[in-house]
Design a protein around this motif. Structure first.
Motif, PDB file in Angstrom:
ATOM      1  N   LEU A   1       0.832  -1.200   0.000  1.00 39.23           N
ATOM      2  CA  LEU A   1       0.000   0.000   0.000  1.00 39.23           C
ATOM      3  C   LEU A   1       0.868   1.253   0.000  1.00 39.23           C
ATOM      4  O   LEU A   1       0.579   2.237  -0.693  1.00 39.23           O
ATOM      5  CB  LEU A   1      -0.922  -0.005   1.216  1.00 39.23           C
ATOM      6  N   GLY A   2       1.965   1.216   0.786  1.00 39.75           N
ATOM      7  CA  GLY A   2       2.880   2.350   0.803  1.00 39.75           C
ATOM      8  C   GLY A   2       3.529   2.578  -0.547  1.00 39.75           C
ATOM      9  O   GLY A   2       3.669   3.726  -1.004  1.00 39.75           O
TER      10      GLY A   2
ATOM     11  N   THR B   1       1.023   4.191  -2.800  1.00 37.71           N
ATOM     12  CA  THR B   1       0.824   5.591  -2.417  1.00 37.71           C
ATOM     13  C   THR B   1       1.964   6.460  -2.927  1.00 37.71           C
ATOM     14  O   THR B   1       1.758   7.580  -3.399  1.00 37.71           O
ATOM     15  CB  THR B   1       0.705   5.714  -0.890  1.00 37.71           C
TER      16      THR B   1
ATOM     17  N   LEU C   1       1.547   7.071  -6.583  1.00 38.32           N
ATOM     18  CA  LEU C   1       0.482   8.040  -6.790  1.00 38.32           C
ATOM     19  C   LEU C   1       0.982   9.455  -6.536  1.00 38.32           C
ATOM     20  O   LEU C   1       0.621  10.400  -7.254  1.00 38.32           O
ATOM     21  CB  LEU C   1      -0.694   7.723  -5.866  1.00 38.32           C
TER      22      LEU C   1
ATOM     23  N   LEU D   1       1.281  12.640  -0.018  1.00 34.37           N
ATOM     24  CA  LEU D   1       1.246  11.254  -0.465  1.00 34.37           C
ATOM     25  C   LEU D   1       2.604  10.578  -0.291  1.00 34.37           C
ATOM     26  O   LEU D   1       2.691   9.424   0.153  1.00 34.37           O
ATOM     27  CB  LEU D   1       0.803  11.185  -1.931  1.00 34.37           C
TER      28      LEU D   1
ATOM     29  N   GLY E   1       3.199   9.965   3.360  1.00 34.97           N
ATOM     30  CA  GLY E   1       2.405   8.823   3.790  1.00 34.97           C
ATOM     31  C   GLY E   1       3.026   7.510   3.359  1.00 34.97           C
ATOM     32  O   GLY E   1       3.053   6.535   4.111  1.00 34.97           O
ATOM     33  N   ALA E   2       3.572   7.484   2.142  1.00 40.62           N
ATOM     34  CA  ALA E   2       4.222   6.275   1.643  1.00 40.62           C
ATOM     35  C   ALA E   2       5.451   5.928   2.483  1.00 40.62           C
ATOM     36  O   ALA E   2       5.670   4.772   2.849  1.00 40.62           O
ATOM     37  CB  ALA E   2       4.628   6.467   0.179  1.00 40.62           C
TER      38      ALA E   2
END
Length: 319
Positions: free
Chosen positions: A140-141, A144, A147, A294, A297-298
């Motif tokens: 998920l990281g 992210t 993205l 983003l 967060g990653a």
């Protein structure tokens, strides 16, 4: 700057005041984050090879001098030299040279964001080279982080001219170089020499080609013609980034958990983007802010989601 964490963190860390830990994290984040606009100021007078020749030489002298003053042996075993040279090539020379050239081709704030996608690339490389497993949370990281890059570059990148993409490509190369060097350091495992000595010799090895290339390819203006901002930024770069932040990291890193130590890494692009906006007048657009959030967060998902006693990545210069 090549930075190292020990291969294994101690099971019981030395108790420390919370305020002192927070001050340490804040200092490292501020010093290395503020180095991004400082380097951009320096590049107005000093070309990239000259800048890195000065910085690497200063780093070698300070770290090896500090090691000698502390009585640490400066000799490195023959089996460690190849690993020292190769990891230094990626973590110090490749990363720092690419960030210098990259900042000449794109805004500093955006360059800092791309550079700090490094933990995501390191995770993928560790999966391929070290056999590390990637958890669902870490996938998920990674997603992210990609993205964040898409948001930063935007749809305009698809229609951009080739020369407009040179800067982002160079900065992506900087992140990949830093990531590969980090993974190779972990692949080496136990280092017999002290991390400060290893890093000092890496600076020295990387300084040699920079001095030669600067003498061959560049003709910087004489120091008397440098702008005042160049002198101030160079002083900041050498004192706070190359020397002070590096020494703070080496002195205190064993006292921090993985989560605490990586928090300072999270602060660097935040400070870099904010200071670039304030000092360089770069617009802090919604696109840049969203991309930064983003990427942060990653990094948080990739790094802070590790087990507490996993080996942390050995650090490089964060510009």
């Amino acid at each position: 700057m090549a930075r190292f964490l020990p291969d294994r963190l101690p099971l019981a860390l030395t108790p420390r005041p919370m305020l002192g830990t927070l001050a340490l994290i804040l200092a490292i984040g501020l010093f290395w984050g503020g180095n991004w606009p400082a380097v951009r100021f320096i590049l107005r007078d000093l070309p990239p090879f000259t800048l890195r020749a000065i910085g690497f030489s200063a780093g070698a002298l300070v770290l090896l001098g500090w090691a000698r003053w502390r009585g640490l042996p400066l000799r490195v075993g023959g089996r460690e030299w190849p690993w020292l040279a190769v990891t230094g090539l990626f973590t110090i020379l490749g990363f720092n040279l690419a960030t210098a050239f990259g900042q000449l081709r794109m805004p500093t704030s955006q360059a800092a964001i791309i550079a700090f996608t490094m933990p995501c690339w390191a995770l993928l490389m560790a999966w391929g080279l070290l056999g590390d497993r990637i958890s669902t949370r870490q996938w998920l990281g990674l997603a992210t982080g990609q993205l964040g890059l898409i948001v930063l570059l935007g749809p305009a990148a698809l229609a951009a001219r080739t020369e407009d993409l040179i800067g982002p490509v160079i900065m992506l190369g900087a992140a990949l170089s830093w990531a590969l060097g980090t993974v190779l350091i972990k692949r080496r495992g136990h280092w017999e020499s002290h991390p400060v000595v290893i890093t000092g010799w890496q600076f020295a090895l990387c300084a040699a080609p920079m001095i030669g290339l600067a003498a061959w390819r560049e003709s910087p203006p004489p120091p008397g013609d440098w702008l005042d901002t160049t002198w101030l930024a160079l002083g900041y770069h050498l004192v706070f980034s190359i020397c002070l932040a590096q020494m703070l990291w080496f002195r205190n890193v064993n006292r921090l958990t993985v989560g605490e130590s990586t928090t300072s890494t999270l602060l660097i692009p935040v400070v870099g983007v904010g200071s670039a906006s304030l000092l360089l007048g770069e617009p802090l657009t919604l696109q840049v802010v969203v991309a930064l959030l983003l990427i942060l967060g990653a990094i948080a998902v990739v790094l802070l989601g590790r087990r507490r006693l996993d080996p942390a990545p050995r650090l490089t210069d964060r510009d």
